[in-house]
Design an enzyme around this catalytic site. Structure first.
Site, PDB file in Angstrom:
ATOM      1  N   LYS A 153      -0.225   5.336  -6.076  1.00  0.00           N
ATOM      2  CA  LYS A 153      -1.277   5.317  -7.102  1.00  0.00           C
ATOM      3  C   LYS A 153      -2.226   6.491  -6.918  1.00  0.00           C
ATOM      4  CE  LYS A 153      -4.828   2.959  -6.269  1.00  0.00           C
ATOM      5  NZ  LYS A 153      -5.646   1.787  -5.879  1.00  0.00           N
TER       6      LYS A 153
ATOM      7  N   ILE B 253      -7.166  -2.641 -10.687  1.00  0.00           N
ATOM      8  CA  ILE B 253      -5.820  -2.096 -10.846  1.00  0.00           C
ATOM      9  C   ILE B 253      -5.568  -1.708 -12.299  1.00  0.00           C
ATOM     10  CG2 ILE B 253      -3.352  -2.602 -10.644  1.00  0.00           C
ATOM     11  CD1 ILE B 253      -3.997  -4.412  -8.289  1.00  0.00           C
TER      12      ILE B 253
ATOM     13  N   CYS C 104      -1.458   1.689  -2.965  1.00  0.00           N
ATOM     14  CA  CYS C 104      -2.486   2.700  -2.730  1.00  0.00           C
ATOM     15  C   CYS C 104      -1.964   4.123  -2.723  1.00  0.00           C
ATOM     16  CB  CYS C 104      -3.187   2.448  -1.396  1.00  0.00           C
ATOM     17  SG  CYS C 104      -3.467   0.726  -0.983  1.00  0.00           S
TER      18      CYS C 104
ATOM     19  N   GLU D 138      -7.741   1.379 -13.110  1.00  0.00           N
ATOM     20  CA  GLU D 138      -7.224   2.604 -12.495  1.00  0.00           C
ATOM     21  C   GLU D 138      -6.019   3.138 -13.256  1.00  0.00           C
ATOM     22  OE1 GLU D 138      -8.431   2.015  -7.787  1.00  0.00           O
ATOM     23  OE2 GLU D 138      -6.550   1.170  -8.533  1.00  0.00           O
TER      24      GLU D 138
ATOM     25  N   HIS E 131     -28.756  19.832   0.261  1.00  0.00           N
ATOM     26  CA  HIS E 131     -28.993  20.346  -1.096  1.00  0.00           C
ATOM     27  C   HIS E 131     -28.205  21.638  -1.326  1.00  0.00           C
ATOM     28  CE1 HIS E 131     -31.242  20.969  -4.790  1.00  0.00           C
ATOM     29  NE2 HIS E 131     -31.422  22.232  -4.419  1.00  0.00           N
TER      30      HIS E 131
ATOM     31  N   CYS F 287       0.813  -1.215   0.000  1.00  0.00           N
ATOM     32  CA  CYS F 287       0.000   0.000   0.000  1.00  0.00           C
ATOM     33  C   CYS F 287       0.844   1.261   0.000  1.00  0.00           C
ATOM     34  CB  CYS F 287      -0.940   0.005   1.197  1.00  0.00           C
ATOM     35  SG  CYS F 287      -1.979   1.471   1.274  1.00  0.00           S
TER      36      CYS F 287
ATOM     37  N   TYR G 283       6.872   4.826   9.414  1.00  0.00           N
ATOM     38  CA  TYR G 283       6.575   3.450   9.811  1.00  0.00           C
ATOM     39  C   TYR G 283       7.708   2.891  10.681  1.00  0.00           C
ATOM     40  CZ  TYR G 283       2.344   2.302   7.198  1.00  0.00           C
ATOM     41  OH  TYR G 283       1.046   2.221   6.772  1.00  0.00           O
TER      42      TYR G 283
ATOM     43  N   THR H  65      -6.002  -2.731   2.329  1.00  0.00           N
ATOM     44  CA  THR H  65      -5.136  -2.312   3.424  1.00  0.00           C
ATOM     45  C   THR H  65      -5.876  -2.163   4.753  1.00  0.00           C
ATOM     46  OG1 THR H  65      -3.595  -1.232   1.924  1.00  0.00           O
ATOM     47  CG2 THR H  65      -3.609  -0.459   4.205  1.00  0.00           C
TER      48      THR H  65
END
Length: 449
Positions: A51, A179, A48, A182, A434, A43, A99, A310
Site C-alpha cells: 500500500k 483503508i 502496509c 487510503e 524554522h 503488512c 523473513y 503491525t
C-alpha cells in the site's frame, strides 16, 4: 511430559515471526511456526508495504504539477501499471525471503501449511501430522470482511487490489475507515475515477477537525463522496458492474473494492473446541500478558483485536517471548500508540481525539491550520493542520494530531515526548526549527478552545 516443541506459533505475520525468532534465536526455545500462505502476513504481503509503495506511485502527478509551479518543465507521462505491479511483486518476494531467512537463521522450523489447535498442547498440520508443544501462540491476524448481499462475489478487497490485471477506469470503494480512504486517494492519484460510498461519515473514529480537513481535500482532488450510501445489490452489465443502493439509485463501475472492516482470523482454528474464549467478533480474548484462559495458549496481533497495527503485533510478540522463555517478564503498554493514515493529505495521530479527551476531563485545545510555504509558493490550496489536546489539570499533552505531508514521520517524533508524559509547557520549551511546518507544534501559545 516431553513435547515436540517448546513453542508452536500459528501464523507467519509480523507478530508471529518476531515471537518465534526471539523465543528460538535469543532464548533457545525449540520453536516451530506454521503459515498456510506466505511469511510476512498482512503488512508485508497484502497491507502496509505494498500500500505504501502504491501511495508513493500515486503521488508523482502532484509532484510534477508542483515542479512546474517552481519553474521546472515536468511531466510524469503515462502510468504503466503492469511495470509497477511486476516490480511490486518482486519486492514482496524479496521481503518474504528475508523473513524466511530470519526464521531459519534463528533455528525455527517452518511448516508451509495450515495448522489448527486440537488440544491445550497440541496442533494438527494440514498433512495430518500432529505436533505437541509446551506453549502455543496464535498469531493468525485478520481478514477483510464483506457482508452477504446479492452480487457480493463481484467485489474485491484490499487483498486482491495489488494484483489487478489493469487499472480500472471507474472504481467504487465502499467503506469509511482508513483503508477505504487510503485506497480512494491512491487510486485517484493513479488516474482512476474514484467514488467512495459509506453509510456514515468517513474517518469518523478520528479527530473530527482533522477528519473534516482530510475529507474536504479528498473531494477537492476529485473523489466523489457519498456518506449516506448502502449497497443493495451488484449485477454485471454490458458496461461494467451495476451497483444499486438501498434508495434504488444505480451507478456503473469497472471495479468495486470493499473496505468495510476486518475480522480476526479464528474461524476453523479449533480454538472454541479446546475451550479458548473468543469475543463477539471472533477475537481471541487475552490478558495483559497475551495469555488466554487456557494457560498454555497465547495470542498476539490483530487476532486479539486490541490495536490492529503491525508495530503493536511485533511488540506483543516480543514481550510474549521474553516473558515466557527469557525470564524477562514485561507486557506491551497499549497507551499512546502513534499511527498514520496515508491519505492525501497524510494524517499522523497519537493519543486522544479532542472529542475523547473532552468526554473525560477539562481540556485546552491548541490548533492551527495554514497553507505551508511550499504549497503557498506554488499557488496550491493544500492546507496543513497541527493540533494539541492538553489536560487543564495536569498540563499533559493528551493528543497530538497532524494533517500534512509526511505527517507520519512527524507524529513518530512527537509520540516519544508524549509517551514520556510531556506537558504543553515542555513542548513550548523546545525551540522551533524554522522554517518548517512542524515548528507550529512548539509555537502555539493560546488555546483556541
Amino acid at each position: 511430559m516431553s513435547f515436540d516443541y517448546d513453542l508452536f506459533v500459528i501464523g507467519g505475520g509480523s507478530g508471529g515471526v518476531r515471537a518465534a525468532r526471539v523465543a528460538s534465536g535469543e532464548h533457545g526455545a525449540k520453536t516451530a511456526l506454521a503459515e498456510e500462505y506466505r511469511l510476512g502476513g498482512t503488512c508485508v504481503i497484502r497491507g502496509c508495504v505494498p500500500k505504501k509503495l502504491m501511495v508513493y506511485a500515486s503521488s508523482f502527478p502532484a509532484m510534477a504539477e508542483e515542479a512546474r509551479a517552481y519553474g521546472w518543465s515536468a511531466d510524469v507521462g503515462r502510468f504503466d501499471w503492469t511495470a509497477f505491479r511486476t516490480k511490486l511483486e518482486a519486492e514482496l518476494d524479496r521481503l518474504e525471503g528475508a523473513y524466511r531467512r530470519g526464521q531459519q537463521g534463528a533455528g525455527v522450523t517452518v511448516y508451509d501449511q495450515r495448522a489448527t489447535v486440537t488440544g491445550p498442547h497440541e496442533v494438527r498440520l494440514a498433512d495430518g501430522s500432529v505436533k505437541s508443544a509446551r506453549h502455543i501462540l496464535i498469531a493468525t491476524g485478520g481478514a477483510p470482511f464483506v457482508p452477504d448481499f446479492p452480487g457480493a462475489e463481484h467485489v474485491m478487497t484490499s487483498n486482491e487490489v495489488f494484483r489487478l490485471p489493469a487499472l480500472p477506469g471507474r472504481m467504487l470503494i465502499v467503506g469509511g475507515g482508513y483503508i477505504a480512504s487510503e485506497f480512494a486517494c491512491v487510486m485517484n492519484g493513479l488516474g482512476t475515477e474514484v467514488t467512495l460510498w459509506n453509510r456514515s461519515p468517513v474517518l469518523r473514529s478520528f479527530d473530527r477537525e482533522c477528519r473534516d480537513l482530510i475529507v474536504a481535500r479528498m473531494v477537492a482532488h476529485g473523489i466523489a463522496l457519498r456518506e449516506d450510501a448502502l449497497i443493495q445489490k451488484i449485477e454485471r452489465g454490458a458496461a461494467g458492474l451495476v451497483v444499486t443502493d438501498t434508495a434504488g439509485r444505480t451507478e456503473t463501475f469497472d471495479a468495486v473494492l470493499y473496505a468495510t472492516g476486518r475480522r480476526p482470523n479464528t474461524r476453523g482454528l479449533g480454538l472454541e473446541e479446546v475451550g479458548v474464549q473468543l469475543g463477539p467478533k471472533g477475537e481471541v480474548l487475552v490478558d495483559d500478558w497475551s495469555q488466554t484462559n487456557i494457560p498454555s495458549i497465547y495470542a498476539v496481533g490483530d487476532v486479539t483485536d486490541r490495536i490492529a497495527l503491525t508495530p503493536v503485533a511485533i511488540r506483543e510478540g516480543h514481550a510474549f517471548a521474553d516473558t515466557v522463555f527469557g525470564a524477562r517478564p514485561h507486557s506491551f503498554d497499549h497507551q499512546m500508540v502513534a499511527s498514520a493514515v496515508f491519505t492525501q493529505p497524510e494524517f499522523g495521530t497519537c493519543g486522544l481525539t479532542e472529542e475523547q479527551a473532552r468526554a473525560r476531563e477539562e481540556i485546552e485545545v491548541y490548533s492551527t491550520s495554514f497553507r505551508p510555504m511550499r504549497s503557498a509558493f506554488a499557488g496550491a490550496e493544500e492546507k496543513v493542520l497541527m493540533k494539541l489536546v492538553v489536560s487543564r489539570a495536569t498540563r499533559q499533552v493528551l493528543g497530538c494530531h497532524i494533517v500534512a505531508p509526511d505527517a507520519g514521520e512527524m507524529i513518530q517524533i512527537a509520540a516519544i515526548a508524549m509517551k514520556m508524559g510531556a506537558t504543553k509547557e515542555q513542548f513550548d520549551a523546545a525551540c522551533a526549527v524554522h522554517p518548517t511546518m512542524a515548528e507550529e507544534l512548539v509555537t502555539m501559545r493560546k488555546p483556541v478552545r
